[in-house]
Structures are given as structure tokens and as C-alpha cells.
Write a protein that holds these residues in place. Structure first.
Motif, mmCIF file in Angstrom:
data_model
loop_
_atom_site.group_PDB
_atom_site.id
_atom_site.type_symbol
_atom_site.label_atom_id
_atom_site.label_comp_id
_atom_site.label_asym_id
_atom_site.label_seq_id
_atom_site.Cartn_x
_atom_site.Cartn_y
_atom_site.Cartn_z
ATOM 1 N N LYS A 36 0.880 -1.294 0.168
ATOM 2 C CA LYS A 36 0.074 0.249 0.146
ATOM 3 C C LYS A 36 1.125 1.197 0.121
ATOM 4 O O LYS A 36 1.808 1.676 0.856
ATOM 5 N N LYS A 56 -14.960 -0.282 -0.296
ATOM 6 C CA LYS A 56 -13.359 -0.723 0.132
ATOM 7 C C LYS A 56 -12.951 -1.786 -0.595
ATOM 8 O O LYS A 56 -13.902 -2.600 -1.392
ATOM 9 N N ASP A 72 -9.671 -4.968 4.522
ATOM 10 C CA ASP A 72 -10.707 -4.223 3.949
ATOM 11 C C ASP A 72 -9.796 -2.881 3.622
ATOM 12 O O ASP A 72 -9.153 -2.189 4.824
ATOM 13 N N VAL A 73 -9.534 -2.508 2.427
ATOM 14 C CA VAL A 73 -8.787 -1.223 2.208
ATOM 15 C C VAL A 73 -9.805 0.098 1.623
ATOM 16 O O VAL A 73 -10.384 -0.234 0.749
ATOM 17 N N LYS A 74 -9.742 1.052 2.380
ATOM 18 C CA LYS A 74 -10.597 2.219 2.228
ATOM 19 C C LYS A 74 -9.934 2.937 0.961
ATOM 20 O O LYS A 74 -8.703 3.371 0.784
ATOM 21 N N THR A 108 -3.499 6.533 -3.447
ATOM 22 C CA THR A 108 -2.904 5.593 -2.949
ATOM 23 C C THR A 108 -2.938 4.093 -4.054
ATOM 24 O O THR A 108 -3.961 4.116 -4.691
ATOM 25 N N LEU A 134 -2.275 0.216 -4.636
ATOM 26 C CA LEU A 134 -1.965 -1.082 -4.210
ATOM 27 C C LEU A 134 -1.308 -1.958 -5.131
ATOM 28 O O LEU A 134 -1.561 -1.867 -6.018
#
Length: 191
Positions: free
Chosen positions: A6, A136, A145-147, A152, A154
Motif C-alpha cells: 500500500k 472498500k 478491507d482497504v478504504k 494510493t 495497491l
């Protein structure tokens, strides 16, 4: 170790906003052309704008590729995935995706499979806007879980160990750029 990289602030807020604006301009055209596909089936509801099809996106596409390249260098340094150069691994068939309330690729899936996806070994995704309510990115086995936060990136493995989806609770709009890294096809004959 979950092998999910991330990288916040990989692309500036301004570049993210301008990319979303140009994407909306393309999608609002009466005939957006053959570089746009609307997906609406049992697994997803979204608009896909494929790279390299619109001159108005070129400066933003270049900035996105540079951000991904920089993050890939960090990821590869941490996990020592390959010695191949970014330009060999980066799949040029990436896209910008726009989802609206209730939309997204919300079926559990992974990115590697038969046919043209057999050489995929990693995935990248760049959030182009911050989503305040839902949407997410969920990783099943990692219970993560990624907001979505603008800028950003990933990066994660493409195989079945990293089954993921966009949570089906999106409220509002969500913009991402996404694509893959492929190992060179060893079966291909060179002349």
C-alpha cells in the motif's frame, strides 16, 4: 506478511482530480467510442475506459504509469519478485474504471487464469478519489478491507491466494486505474 503493498500519495490529489474530470468528459459523450465498455452483469456494474484510446487522457496516463513504476520498484525491492525491467512486466492493457452507488466488481475473484491472463503474477490499483461511504477493496483470505483514498496505489499477487472484490456497499462515485504485471511469455517464438 500479506504481500499487499500500500503506497499512499503515489499520485497527487490534483492529478487524481483531473483524471476523474477527463474520464467523466469521455463518458458523457453521446458516442464515447470503442475505448469504453460498460459492464453490467451478475458480477459488476461499472464503466471501463481503456488506456491509449483518448488523447485527452495521455498526460494523466503518463503520470499514472510513472506512479505505478515507482511503487513497483518499492514492492519489488521488498519482495524480490523478479529481475525483469518494469517495461517488460507492465501490461499496457490497463484501464480507468468508474463505479457509482451499488456498483463495482463486487464478485469475489482473482486475476490469474487461463488464456490471456495466464502470465499475470501481480495486480496494481490506483485509487483516483477518496470514497467516504463503502466501496472498500476487500481481500478474502487476508481478512483485509482497504478504504479508497485518492493517490494510493495497491499492489498484490494475482493468484488464488489473493481473492478480492469491491465491497458492494458503495455510495457515491469511485474511480480507479487498474492493471497487471505479466511474466514474459516463454512459449512465444521470436523471429
Amino acid at each position: 506478511m500479506d504481500f499487499i503493498g500500500k503506497y499512499p500519495n503515489a499520485l497527487s490529489q490534483e492529478m487524481c482530480e483531473k483524471t476523474c474530470e477527463v474520464a467523466d468528459q469521455i463518458l458523457s459523450r453521446e458516442d464515447p467510442g470503442n475505448g469504453v465498455r460498460f459492464s453490467n452483469d451478475s458480477s459488476r456494474v461499472d464503466h471501463n475506459i481503456f488506456s491509449g484510446k483518448y488523447g485527452s487522457l495521455i498526460p494523466y496516463e503518463d503520470a499514472i504509469i510513472e506512479a505505478v513504476r515507482s511503487c513497483w520498484q518499492e514492492y519489488n525491492l521488498e519482495y524480490d519478485v523478479t529481475t525483469n525491467h518494469f517495461s517488460i512486466l507492465f501490461d499496457k492493457g490497463w484501464k480507468i474504471q468508474k463505479s457509482e452507488t451499488g456498483g463495482g466488481f463486487y464478485s469475489w475473484h482473482y486475476e490469474q487464469g487461463p488464456g490471456k491472463s495466464k502470465n499475470r503474477f501481480a495486480v496494481w490499483m490506483l485509487y483516483l478519489n477518496t470514497v467516504e461511504d463503502g466501496g472498500k477493496t476487500q481481500f478474502l483470505h487476508q481478512q483485509l478491507d482497504v478504504k479508497p483514498e485518492a493517490g494510493t496505489v495497491l499492489i498484490w499477487p494475482a493468484g488464488y491466494t489473493h481473492i478480492h472484490r469491491a465491497a458492494p456497499d458503495l455510495v457515491g462515485k469511485k474511480y480507479i486505474a487498474t492493471g497487471w504485471f505479466n511474466f514474459p511469455d516463454r512459449d512465444r517464438k521470436t523471429s
